[in-house]
Design a protein around this motif. Structure first.
Motif, PDB file in Angstrom:
ATOM      1  N   VAL A 102     -29.891  46.459 -19.349  1.00 20.75           N
ATOM      2  CA  VAL A 102     -28.766  48.483 -18.851  1.00 20.75           C
ATOM      3  C   VAL A 102     -28.306  48.326 -17.217  1.00 20.75           C
ATOM      4  O   VAL A 102     -29.108  47.751 -16.547  1.00 20.75           O
ATOM      5  CB  VAL A 102     -29.968  49.601 -18.996  1.00 20.75           C
ATOM      6  CG1 VAL A 102     -30.054  50.004 -20.766  1.00 20.75           C
ATOM      7  CG2 VAL A 102     -31.005  49.939 -17.986  1.00 20.75           C
ATOM      8  N   TYR A 103     -27.335  49.818 -16.879  1.00 21.51           N
ATOM      9  CA  TYR A 103     -27.092  49.193 -15.591  1.00 21.51           C
ATOM     10  C   TYR A 103     -28.167  50.190 -14.744  1.00 21.51           C
ATOM     11  O   TYR A 103     -29.135  50.815 -15.316  1.00 21.51           O
ATOM     12  CB  TYR A 103     -26.428  49.988 -15.632  1.00 21.51           C
ATOM     13  CG  TYR A 103     -25.339  50.469 -13.992  1.00 21.51           C
ATOM     14  CD1 TYR A 103     -24.495  49.725 -13.985  1.00 21.51           C
ATOM     15  CD2 TYR A 103     -24.744  51.523 -12.864  1.00 21.51           C
ATOM     16  CE1 TYR A 103     -23.683  48.590 -12.408  1.00 21.51           C
ATOM     17  CE2 TYR A 103     -24.345  51.087 -11.851  1.00 21.51           C
ATOM     18  CZ  TYR A 103     -23.760  49.864 -12.099  1.00 21.51           C
ATOM     19  OH  TYR A 103     -23.640  49.826 -10.481  1.00 21.51           O
ATOM     20  N   ASN A 106     -30.379  53.482 -15.043  1.00 16.93           N
ATOM     21  CA  ASN A 106     -30.100  53.877 -16.754  1.00 16.93           C
ATOM     22  C   ASN A 106     -29.490  55.195 -16.730  1.00 16.93           C
ATOM     23  O   ASN A 106     -29.879  55.970 -17.940  1.00 16.93           O
ATOM     24  CB  ASN A 106     -31.397  53.582 -17.482  1.00 16.93           C
ATOM     25  CG  ASN A 106     -31.290  54.149 -19.081  1.00 16.93           C
ATOM     26  OD1 ASN A 106     -30.260  54.016 -19.494  1.00 16.93           O
ATOM     27  ND2 ASN A 106     -32.757  54.492 -19.814  1.00 16.93           N
ATOM     28  N   LYS A 108     -27.039  55.904 -17.951  1.00 22.74           N
ATOM     29  CA  LYS A 108     -26.768  56.613 -20.242  1.00 22.74           C
ATOM     30  C   LYS A 108     -27.811  56.402 -21.008  1.00 22.74           C
ATOM     31  O   LYS A 108     -27.959  57.391 -22.295  1.00 22.74           O
ATOM     32  CB  LYS A 108     -26.043  55.235 -20.702  1.00 22.74           C
ATOM     33  CG  LYS A 108     -24.496  55.102 -20.435  1.00 22.74           C
ATOM     34  CD  LYS A 108     -23.506  56.017 -20.918  1.00 22.74           C
ATOM     35  CE  LYS A 108     -22.093  56.085 -20.883  1.00 22.74           C
ATOM     36  NZ  LYS A 108     -21.245  57.365 -21.093  1.00 22.74           N
ATOM     37  N   ILE A 110     -30.172  55.490 -21.979  1.00 27.34           N
ATOM     38  CA  ILE A 110     -30.605  54.901 -23.530  1.00 27.34           C
ATOM     39  C   ILE A 110     -32.132  53.784 -23.243  1.00 27.34           C
ATOM     40  O   ILE A 110     -33.177  53.254 -22.516  1.00 27.34           O
ATOM     41  CB  ILE A 110     -30.554  52.810 -23.161  1.00 27.34           C
ATOM     42  CG1 ILE A 110     -28.696  53.035 -22.811  1.00 27.34           C
ATOM     43  CG2 ILE A 110     -30.818  51.935 -24.584  1.00 27.34           C
ATOM     44  CD1 ILE A 110     -28.017  53.330 -23.394  1.00 27.34           C
ATOM     45  N   ILE A 121     -21.305  54.782 -25.936  1.00 27.80           N
ATOM     46  CA  ILE A 121     -21.838  53.541 -25.012  1.00 27.80           C
ATOM     47  C   ILE A 121     -20.935  52.830 -25.185  1.00 27.80           C
ATOM     48  O   ILE A 121     -20.247  52.454 -26.722  1.00 27.80           O
ATOM     49  CB  ILE A 121     -23.606  53.296 -25.330  1.00 27.80           C
ATOM     50  CG1 ILE A 121     -23.307  53.370 -26.833  1.00 27.80           C
ATOM     51  CG2 ILE A 121     -24.480  54.274 -24.907  1.00 27.80           C
ATOM     52  CD1 ILE A 121     -25.629  51.690 -27.656  1.00 27.80           C
ATOM     53  N   LEU A 171     -21.521  44.029 -17.555  1.00 30.89           N
ATOM     54  CA  LEU A 171     -22.686  45.126 -16.704  1.00 30.89           C
ATOM     55  C   LEU A 171     -22.754  45.467 -15.021  1.00 30.89           C
ATOM     56  O   LEU A 171     -22.596  46.849 -15.082  1.00 30.89           O
ATOM     57  CB  LEU A 171     -24.152  44.743 -17.747  1.00 30.89           C
ATOM     58  CG  LEU A 171     -25.097  46.023 -17.477  1.00 30.89           C
ATOM     59  CD1 LEU A 171     -25.410  46.949 -18.232  1.00 30.89           C
ATOM     60  CD2 LEU A 171     -26.901  45.003 -17.905  1.00 30.89           C
ATOM     61  N   GLN A 174     -19.721  47.307 -14.716  1.00 27.45           N
ATOM     62  CA  GLN A 174     -19.955  48.229 -15.591  1.00 27.45           C
ATOM     63  C   GLN A 174     -18.839  48.729 -16.496  1.00 27.45           C
ATOM     64  O   GLN A 174     -18.133  49.686 -17.330  1.00 27.45           O
ATOM     65  CB  GLN A 174     -19.584  49.895 -14.773  1.00 27.45           C
ATOM     66  CG  GLN A 174     -21.297  49.215 -13.504  1.00 27.45           C
ATOM     67  CD  GLN A 174     -20.817  51.216 -13.271  1.00 27.45           C
ATOM     68  OE1 GLN A 174     -20.452  50.875 -12.478  1.00 27.45           O
ATOM     69  NE2 GLN A 174     -21.640  52.114 -13.313  1.00 27.45           N
ATOM     70  N   ASP A 177     -22.331  49.726 -21.255  1.00 27.41           N
ATOM     71  CA  ASP A 177     -23.778  50.161 -20.718  1.00 27.41           C
ATOM     72  C   ASP A 177     -24.276  49.654 -21.283  1.00 27.41           C
ATOM     73  O   ASP A 177     -25.440  49.222 -20.248  1.00 27.41           O
ATOM     74  CB  ASP A 177     -22.982  51.464 -21.462  1.00 27.41           C
ATOM     75  CG  ASP A 177     -21.977  52.749 -20.420  1.00 27.41           C
ATOM     76  OD1 ASP A 177     -21.512  52.038 -19.484  1.00 27.41           O
ATOM     77  OD2 ASP A 177     -21.178  52.860 -22.341  1.00 27.41           O
ATOM     78  N   THR A 178     -24.451  48.772 -21.458  1.00 25.83           N
ATOM     79  CA  THR A 178     -25.691  48.354 -22.706  1.00 25.83           C
ATOM     80  C   THR A 178     -25.375  46.819 -23.577  1.00 25.83           C
ATOM     81  O   THR A 178     -24.810  46.938 -23.617  1.00 25.83           O
ATOM     82  CB  THR A 178     -26.666  49.272 -22.196  1.00 25.83           C
ATOM     83  OG1 THR A 178     -28.110  48.713 -23.553  1.00 25.83           O
ATOM     84  CG2 THR A 178     -25.682  49.683 -23.990  1.00 25.83           C
TER      85      THR A 178
END
Length: 248
Positions: A102-103, A106, A108, A110, A121, A171, A174, A177-178
């Motif tokens: 993940v960024y 996180n 989002k 996740i 997502i 990632l 961006q 997202d995952t």
């Protein structure tokens, strides 16, 4: 003039370094480059590393029948192709494992693989036809909740990455997202602080052994054996560990 040219060509050829060809899965290139330099200095040779997806690399070496070493992202490639007769002397050098990427922080939120079917997502998986992380990701998702869950996740994929590096670049920028990737790559210098990981239970994401293998058509078997022996030694594994590849 012709005699001078022939003489120069002869001298250049005479003193040219022997070159070994190493087919290396892209995820393992960094530590293997460090080990290759040690062997190059010891034997005064050049080791050319061809990097890419494990499946594509095997197709190349099996077609050309030229080269010396092969290191795929999972020993499943070794097991699958042993019958072809191209893979000889080999040793275990470490392991890798699939994780959720993940960024940072996180955004989002996740939490698990269940989030991969959310419609808010941007998801990526590796191409299972070309790279080891894509192939391994499919197995993880199938083990987690079966074929129907895998189908839902695949329907939600925005982009398939070519390999682990391509995934990480998307990632960090961006674009996604995952998704799933090899855990070790999150610890590479260029990715530290730019990627966060979420571990997956080992019953779904087992450790994948990395096995360095001599190609049976190698013309440099003594050097190749020394390379493999050093890579699997305590000193070799220390180099692997610096790049996130742990020992069992």
């Amino acid at each position: 003039m012709k005699i001078v040219f022939i003489f120069i060509f002869f001298i250049t050829t005479l003193f040219a370094k022997e070159e070994l060809l190493f087919y290396c899965g892209i995820t393992m290139v960094k530590p293997m480059s460090k080990i290759a330099k040690i062997i190059e200095d010891k034997y005064d040779v050049k080791i050319k590393i061809i990097q890419g997806g494990s499946g594509d690399l095997y197709k190349s070496l099996s077609t050309s029948k030229i080269g010396d070493l092969y290191l795929p992202g999972s020993d499943s490639y070794i097991k699958k192709h042993l019958k072809d007769g191209f893979l000889g002397y080999r040793k275990y050098v470490g392991y890798n494992q699939i994780a959720i990427f993940v960024y940072p922080k996180n955004p989002k939120n996740i939490k698990s693989l269940d989030d991969f079917i959310r419609n808010d997502i941007k998801l990526s998986l590796g191409n299972p036809e070309t790279c080891s992380m894509g192939k391994a990701s499919i197995k993880v998702l199938k083990k987690y909740k079966g074929k129907e869950f895998l189908r839902k996740v695949e329907d939600n994929v925005l982009l398939y990455s070519i390999d682990s590096r391509d995934f990480n670049d998307m990632l960090k920028n961006q674009i996604i997202d995952t998704g799933l990737n090899w855990k070790a790559t999150a610890f590479f210098p260029e990715n530290r602080g730019k990627i966060d990981i979420i571990n997956i239970d080992e019953k779904y994401a087992p450790k994948k052994r990395l096995v360095l293998t001599m190609l049976t058509f190698s013309k440099h078997k003594k050097i190749v054996k020394d390379f493999i022996d050093f890579a699997s030694s305590k000193d070799g594994k220390k180099i692997m560990q610096r790049y996130g590849f742990l020992d069992e």
